[in-house]
Design an enzyme around this catalytic site. Structure first.
Site, mmCIF file in Angstrom:
data_model
loop_
_atom_site.group_PDB
_atom_site.id
_atom_site.type_symbol
_atom_site.label_atom_id
_atom_site.label_comp_id
_atom_site.label_asym_id
_atom_site.label_seq_id
_atom_site.Cartn_x
_atom_site.Cartn_y
_atom_site.Cartn_z
ATOM 1 N N HIS A 169 -0.799 0.044 -9.736
ATOM 2 C CA HIS A 169 -1.492 -0.871 -8.810
ATOM 3 C C HIS A 169 -2.005 -2.098 -9.590
ATOM 4 O O HIS A 169 -3.217 -2.340 -9.664
ATOM 5 C CB HIS A 169 -2.651 -0.163 -8.093
ATOM 6 N N ARG B 42 0.842 -1.193 0.000
ATOM 7 C CA ARG B 42 0.000 0.000 0.000
ATOM 8 C C ARG B 42 0.883 1.250 0.000
ATOM 9 O O ARG B 42 1.963 1.272 0.607
ATOM 10 C CB ARG B 42 -0.897 0.043 1.243
HETATM 11 P P1 NAP Z 1 -1.749 -11.725 4.932
HETATM 12 O O1 NAP Z 1 -1.870 -13.147 4.487
HETATM 13 O O2 NAP Z 1 -2.712 -11.196 5.941
HETATM 14 O O3 NAP Z 1 -0.255 -11.550 5.477
HETATM 15 C C1 NAP Z 1 0.160 -10.455 6.224
HETATM 16 C C2 NAP Z 1 1.590 -10.674 6.695
HETATM 17 O O4 NAP Z 1 2.070 -9.464 7.274
HETATM 18 C C3 NAP Z 1 1.695 -11.759 7.773
HETATM 19 O O5 NAP Z 1 2.894 -12.497 7.607
HETATM 20 C C4 NAP Z 1 1.766 -10.937 9.064
HETATM 21 O O6 NAP Z 1 2.465 -11.556 10.134
HETATM 22 C C5 NAP Z 1 2.552 -9.739 8.587
HETATM 23 N N1 NAP Z 1 2.332 -8.580 9.461
HETATM 24 C C6 NAP Z 1 1.177 -7.938 9.730
HETATM 25 N N2 NAP Z 1 1.374 -6.936 10.609
HETATM 26 C C7 NAP Z 1 2.698 -6.957 10.906
HETATM 27 C C8 NAP Z 1 3.518 -6.187 11.753
HETATM 28 N N3 NAP Z 1 3.030 -5.176 12.494
HETATM 29 N N4 NAP Z 1 4.833 -6.490 11.818
HETATM 30 C C9 NAP Z 1 5.354 -7.519 11.101
HETATM 31 N N5 NAP Z 1 4.613 -8.294 10.258
HETATM 32 C C10 NAP Z 1 3.312 -8.011 10.175
HETATM 33 O O7 NAP Z 1 -1.827 -10.730 3.681
HETATM 34 P P2 NAP Z 1 -1.589 -11.073 2.127
HETATM 35 O O8 NAP Z 1 -2.747 -11.758 1.555
HETATM 36 O O9 NAP Z 1 -0.255 -11.698 1.989
HETATM 37 O O10 NAP Z 1 -1.574 -9.576 1.522
HETATM 38 C C11 NAP Z 1 -0.637 -8.611 1.963
HETATM 39 C C12 NAP Z 1 -0.987 -7.246 1.415
HETATM 40 O O11 NAP Z 1 -0.674 -7.158 0.030
HETATM 41 C C13 NAP Z 1 -2.458 -6.859 1.467
HETATM 42 O O12 NAP Z 1 -2.841 -6.430 2.751
HETATM 43 C C14 NAP Z 1 -2.538 -5.751 0.430
HETATM 44 O O13 NAP Z 1 -2.313 -4.491 1.053
HETATM 45 C C15 NAP Z 1 -1.372 -6.041 -0.511
HETATM 46 N N6 NAP Z 1 -1.841 -6.398 -1.864
HETATM 47 C C16 NAP Z 1 -1.464 -5.611 -2.920
HETATM 48 C C17 NAP Z 1 -1.864 -5.949 -4.199
HETATM 49 C C18 NAP Z 1 -1.426 -5.133 -5.382
HETATM 50 O O14 NAP Z 1 -1.889 -5.374 -6.501
HETATM 51 N N7 NAP Z 1 -0.517 -4.200 -5.215
HETATM 52 C C19 NAP Z 1 -2.654 -7.087 -4.412
HETATM 53 C C20 NAP Z 1 -3.021 -7.854 -3.322
HETATM 54 C C21 NAP Z 1 -2.609 -7.502 -2.045
HETATM 55 P P3 NAP Z 1 1.933 -12.926 10.800
HETATM 56 O O15 NAP Z 1 2.256 -14.002 9.771
HETATM 57 O O16 NAP Z 1 2.738 -13.073 12.018
HETATM 58 O O17 NAP Z 1 0.456 -12.749 11.017
HETATM 59 C C1 GLV Z 2 -5.244 -5.218 -3.921
HETATM 60 O O1 GLV Z 2 -4.570 -4.266 -3.711
HETATM 61 C C2 GLV Z 2 -5.727 -6.115 -2.911
HETATM 62 O O2 GLV Z 2 -5.616 -5.787 -1.718
HETATM 63 O O3 GLV Z 2 -6.229 -7.191 -3.280
#
Ligand code: NAP
Ligand code: GLV
Length: 309
Positions: A272, A224
């Site tokens: 994005h 983000r």
């Molecule tokens: P997720 O499965 O919820 O994983 C989040 C990770 O971040 C977990 O490993 C968590 O730790 C860690 N985390 C959270 N808070 C933290 C903190 N304060 N300190 C250290 N580590 C922390 O999320 P995801 O599905 O992988 O997605 C991640 C992000 O990618 C989304 O929230 C979104 O913003 C972004 N995204 C972007 C796009 C794009 O097109 N640019 C697309 C999709 C997603 P734990 O394992 O210990 O819980």
């Molecule tokens: C895209 O940014 C998502 O959070 O899926």
């Protein structure tokens, strides 16, 4: 199964194919696009809905977010009984892995410089770099970060991962919690951000943290825009501590035409697009989870409102 109502309220999304897909997957549901004053629904399918949507839908049982990140939802007042469910992978993890791997490889292999040279007809070689000098740090080892970290190990980069709680991924050195953040950063030259945006992670890509990266560090932000303090990135690129950045997300999207990132040659931008929501995969996942809810089964991907992700 009893009939139920789904209200669809997704910004920047053509609703018709979603409605048709949800209806095909859940024939017992009545699916409609939300408009102010619409009748109350049981389930919401949303992306960046307005507060008015929830103010008018106080009886929702479940809110399905058609993205992985729920930061936009966490800013709103939601019906307290409703579970918030996010997309888990749904075809995004492989997209994120291909985007980040190509970015790391492009940087490591000087492919941008070769492309510039080719445009002006120069046949030039750059000295091959040592992979061991390019440790990659992945912040966030959830559904997407873990897939990215593991994909990078296949190219034999040293890979570090940082998460809230310790992780155990093959070939990935685990760092966790605020106490190990500095060591994680100091062990990394390329930094990939895949954290959720929460109060704890907002502005985490700031001057103090980015300065801890190894010299000539490179930032890849695919999570983000509000993770990054934009002026700090520019200052560190101008001072030479960072060699550049690839940014897919921004504080303001679309990025304003007069934003300095457009004019900084060491910054590469994409709009994005690193991991797009895939409609068919997402509908299949949401329909499966609605089925599980109706059968009172446990659901994966429920957001913890206290953690914010
Ligand atoms: P997720 O499965 O919820 O994983 C989040 C990770 O971040 C977990 O490993 C968590 O730790 C860690 N985390 C959270 N808070 C933290 C903190 N304060 N300190 C250290 N580590 C922390 O999320 P995801 O599905 O992988 O997605 C991640 C992000 O990618 C989304 O929230 C979104 O913003 C972004 N995204 C972007 C796009 C794009 O097109 N640019 C697309 C999709 C997603 P734990 O394992 O210990 O819980
Ligand atoms: C895209 O940014 C998502 O959070 O899926």
């Amino acid at each position: 199964m009893t009939p139920f109502q789904i209200s669809f309220c997704c910004a920047n999304t053509d609703p018709e194919p979603w409605l048709a897909g949800l209806h095909a997957a859940l024939p017992q549901a009545q699916v409609s696009v939300w408009q102010p004053g619409a009748p109350a629904a049981d389930v919401a399918v949303v992306w960046q809905p307005p507060q008015q949507f929830f103010d008018e839908q106080p009886q929702l049982n479940a809110i399905f977010n058609i993205g992985a990140g729920v930061d936009a939802l966490m800013k709103l007042r939601l019906p307290p009984q409703a579970v918030v469910v996010r997309l888990e992978d749904a075809g995004m993890a492989v997209q994120m892995a291909e985007y980040v791997c190509q970015a790391v490889i492009r940087h490591f292999r000087d492919l941008n410089a070769y492309a510039d040279d080719a445009r002006v007809g120069h046949w030039t070689y750059y000295k091959p770099r040592q992979r061991s000098d390019f440790p990659v740090g992945v912040m966030g080892l959830g559904v997407l970060g873990a897939r990215v970290a593991q994909a990078l190990t296949h190219f034999e980069f040293p890979v570090n991962g940082w998460s809230r709680t310790p992780s155990a991924l093959d070939g990935v050195r685990s760092f966790s919690g605020a106490a190990q953040l500095d060591d994680f950063l100091a062990s990394s030259r390329v930094l990939v951000n895949l954290l959720p945006l929460t109060p704890d992670t907002t502005n985490i890509l700031n001057r103090a943290h980015l300065s801890r990266l190894q010299p000539s560090g490179y930032l890849i932000n695919v999570a983000r825009g509000a993770h990054l303090v934009e002026d700090d990135l520019l200052a560190l690129i101008h001072s030479g501590h960072l060699s550049g950045a690839l940014l897919d997300v921004f504080r303001t999207e679309p990025l304003p035409a007069d934003h300095p990132f457009w004019r900084e040659p060491k910054i590469t931008l994409t709009p994005h697009t690193s991991a797009r929501t895939l409609r068919e995969d997402s509908i299949a996942q949401i329909a499966g989870k609605i089925g599980a809810l109706l059968r009172s089964e446990a659901l994966a991907g429920i957001v913890d409102p206290v953690r914010g992700y």
